[in-house]
Write a protein that holds these residues in place. Structure first.
Motif, short mmCIF file in Angstrom:
data_model
loop_
_atom_site.label_atom_id
_atom_site.label_comp_id
_atom_site.label_asym_id
_atom_site.label_seq_id
_atom_site.Cartn_x
_atom_site.Cartn_y
_atom_site.Cartn_z
N ASP A 166 0.84 -1.20 0.00
CA ASP A 166 0.00 0.00 0.00
C ASP A 166 0.88 1.25 0.00
O ASP A 166 0.92 2.00 0.99
CB ASP A 166 -0.91 -0.02 1.23
N GLY A 169 -1.12 4.53 0.60
CA GLY A 169 -1.65 4.63 1.95
C GLY A 169 -0.59 5.03 2.96
O GLY A 169 -0.81 5.91 3.80
N SER A 195 0.46 0.14 11.95
CA SER A 195 -0.36 -0.08 10.76
C SER A 195 0.17 -1.25 9.95
O SER A 195 -0.60 -2.08 9.45
CB SER A 195 -0.40 1.19 9.91
N THR A 205 -5.33 -3.23 2.98
CA THR A 205 -4.57 -1.99 3.01
C THR A 205 -4.93 -1.20 4.26
O THR A 205 -5.77 -1.62 5.06
CB THR A 205 -4.87 -1.16 1.75
N ILE A 206 -4.32 -0.02 4.39
CA ILE A 206 -4.59 0.81 5.56
C ILE A 206 -6.06 1.22 5.61
O ILE A 206 -6.66 1.31 6.68
CB ILE A 206 -3.67 2.05 5.56
N ALA A 207 -6.65 1.45 4.46
CA ALA A 207 -8.06 1.85 4.42
C ALA A 207 -8.99 0.77 4.96
O ALA A 207 -10.12 1.06 5.35
CB ALA A 207 -8.46 2.21 2.99
N ASP A 208 -8.51 -0.48 5.01
CA ASP A 208 -9.35 -1.59 5.49
C ASP A 208 -9.26 -1.79 7.00
O ASP A 208 -9.99 -2.62 7.55
CB ASP A 208 -8.94 -2.89 4.79
N ILE A 209 -8.37 -1.08 7.68
CA ILE A 209 -8.20 -1.26 9.12
C ILE A 209 -9.47 -0.84 9.85
O ILE A 209 -10.07 0.19 9.54
CB ILE A 209 -6.99 -0.45 9.63
N THR A 210 -9.87 -1.63 10.83
CA THR A 210 -11.08 -1.34 11.61
C THR A 210 -10.71 -0.96 13.04
O THR A 210 -9.57 -1.15 13.48
CB THR A 210 -12.01 -2.56 11.63
N LEU A 239 -5.25 7.39 11.99
CA LEU A 239 -6.03 6.47 11.17
C LEU A 239 -7.43 7.01 10.91
O LEU A 239 -7.99 6.85 9.82
CB LEU A 239 -6.12 5.11 11.86
N ALA A 244 -9.75 5.59 7.54
CA ALA A 244 -9.93 4.18 7.88
C ALA A 244 -10.89 4.08 9.07
O ALA A 244 -11.52 5.06 9.47
CB ALA A 244 -8.57 3.55 8.20
#
Length: 499
Positions: A166, A169, A195, A205-210, A239, A244
């Motif tokens: 990523d 990201g 991350s 990717t970073i955008a998928d981190i919850t 984040l 994210a």
């Protein structure tokens, strides 16, 4: 909750109490569960073409010599994994036993190399770098525990993830950290490392981190590393600014972990009381008092009764199972809450622990006496519920006499005043010097020409923004316009010579 059992019939079972921090973490994890790792995904099933995949960009290195060693390391890692039982790379990884080794995983592969007659001294560094590439390519996903233990060099993992998984990201996250106000570079580095660990364990990717991924990692790091985690708020905030964590994510980590006001059960269960019957009695007592108290008063009451009183009794007398306490037990308890240990430095420089009076111990005595008297009074109205718990109060009325305490408090206040009075002129002079210097700086700033470099006023007595440069052995430091350099405390470096 209604109490029907008598003290003599109470069963000594530990109450289901947890530490407050653990309770908060558990509740937050229930609200925001972490992503689960599936058994199969496209990357882990690429057994035949894995070597070809990792020999092409973005998994290659720019330096030709380094790339040659890197390819050799990838071949070794894949060969080692293929020797493990399983159909996918993830199954082979789990079957290898490397997860159980934690940060000490290298001997596992080193033993495999020795068994095949390969020298491990120069191969292990390239194996470690190649393993990071295999993780970045999502052939396998190590557990959060293995990653949190420091099994993977986090700097190498960040570079690998930023290069192959990523790049956009990580670049944007780095820019957000640089633009944030009051953020140390180390906090941004920690955010990037965390991350990368989440991406390694969960994929994507970073955008998928919850939010759940963040909580799981922070909790695991705290447990595995056995130390308080730093930079957690900044990690979450960056984040969140990145976009994210999901649209419904709270703005900061404090809101995620906020539990609101605890119930009487939760207040008492913070202390893990062993005697279930007494624990239930304290909970029921708090429920009776709750309508007439604000939350802070209720929380304070639970502290005095649950921790300062009954937890202390249980710790020193594990067999205690009722409110009717022996006189020696009561005397020892009063002595313990009346004093506390304090570390002091002796005139010869040695640090030693001494017993000193606890100034607020009477607060506990007052709450305990009120607790016993309330139960006795309520037993007249509802004997079936409160009658079995009626017992003589361990705190006498004369122990709460207030006049002597007030005299002692007044004596301490007078002693502090006498100690500080001689240095009052020094304090006044210092404050006045700082005030006059600040006024001079403000006046200079108002009269300064924005297009020119203007000198700051230099004070002989107070120059907090100047650092004097002088040759060694040139005598005492003096604050002069020729020797002063303006010091920028944000960068810990001089911003230029003085006027």
């Amino acid at each position: 909750m209604t109490i029907t059992s008598s003290p003599s019939a109470s069963r000594r079972t530990p109450a289901a109490g947890l530490e407050p921090q653990l309770t908060r973490a558990m509740v937050a994890r229930q609200r925001f569960p972490a992503r689960s790792v599936p058994d199969n995904w496209p990357g882990t099933e690429r057994s035949p073409e894995a070597a070809r995949l990792l020999s092409r960009p973005p998994y290659t290195l720019e330096n030709a010599s380094s790339e040659l060693h890197h390819k050799h390391g990838i071949v070794l890692v894949l060969d080692w994994l293929e020797d493990q039982p399983g159909q996918t790379w993830q199954e082979r990884w789990k079957a290898s036993g490397i997860e159980q080794a934690g940060a000490a995983w290298r001997p596992v592969i080193k033993q495999w190399l020795h068994e095949r007659g390969l020298r491990a001294d120069w191969r292990m560094p390239v194996v470690g770098r190649a393993l990071t590439t295999v993780i970045s390519a999502e052939l396998l996903r190590p557990s959060v525990d293995w990653l949190a233990a420091g099994a993977s060099r986090q700097g190498v993992l960040v570079r690998s993830m930023a290069h192959s998984r990523d790049p956009d990201g990580f670049e944007r996250l780095r820019e957000l950290g640089a633009q944030a106000q009051g953020v140390r570079p180390g906090a941004v580095t920690t955010t990037l490392c965390r991350s990368a660990l989440i991406l390694a364990a969960k994929g994507g990717t970073i955008a998928d981190i919850t939010v759940g991924d963040v909580l799981e990692l922070l909790e695991t790091q705290a447990v595995v590393l056995k130390r308080a985690m730093v930079g957690t708020e900044m990690f979450y905030r960056l984040l969140h600014q990145f976009g994210a964590l999901g649209g419904a994510a709270p703005r900061n980590l404090r809101e995620v972990r906020y539990l609101g006001q605890r119930t009487p059960e939760e207040l008492i269960d913070r202390y893990g009381l062993r005697c279930r019957a007494v624990r239930d009695l304290l909970v029921d007592y708090l429920r009776e008092r709750q309508p007439a108290l604000d939350y802070n008063s209720l929380k304070s009451l639970s502290y005095h009764l649950g921790k300062r009183f009954w937890q202390d009794i249980e710790h020193h007398h594990p067999d205690a199972d009722g409110l009717r306490l022996a006189s020696d037990v009561i005397g020892q308890w009063k002595q313990r809450i009346r004093t506390k240990d304090k570390t002091v430095t002796t005139p010869d420089g040695l640090r030693t622990s001494v017993k000193v009076e606890r100034l607020n111990h009477r607060d506990t005595l007052t709450q305990v006496r009120a607790f016993y008297l309330d139960i006795a009074q309520w037993a007249l109205e509802d004997p079936g519920r409160w009658g079995p718990w009626v017992a003589p109060s361990p705190v006498r009325a004369d122990e709460l006499e207030n006049r002597k305490v007030q005299r002692r408090r007044k004596a301490r206040m007078d002693a502090r005043t006498r100690e500080r009075l001689p240095v009052l002129p020094i304090l006044v002079r210092s404050v006045d010097q700082r005030r006059r210097y600040a006024a001079a700086v403000l006046e200079a700033a108002r009269n300064a020409d924005p297009a020119k470099q203007s000198p700051l006023p230099v004070s002989d007595s107070y120059a907090p923004w100047f650092r004097t440069e002088r040759p060694a052995g040139s005598g005492p430091r003096t604050h002069t316009p020729e020797s002063a350099a303006i010091w920028d405390f944000r960068t810990s470096a001089p911003s230029g010579p003085g006027p």
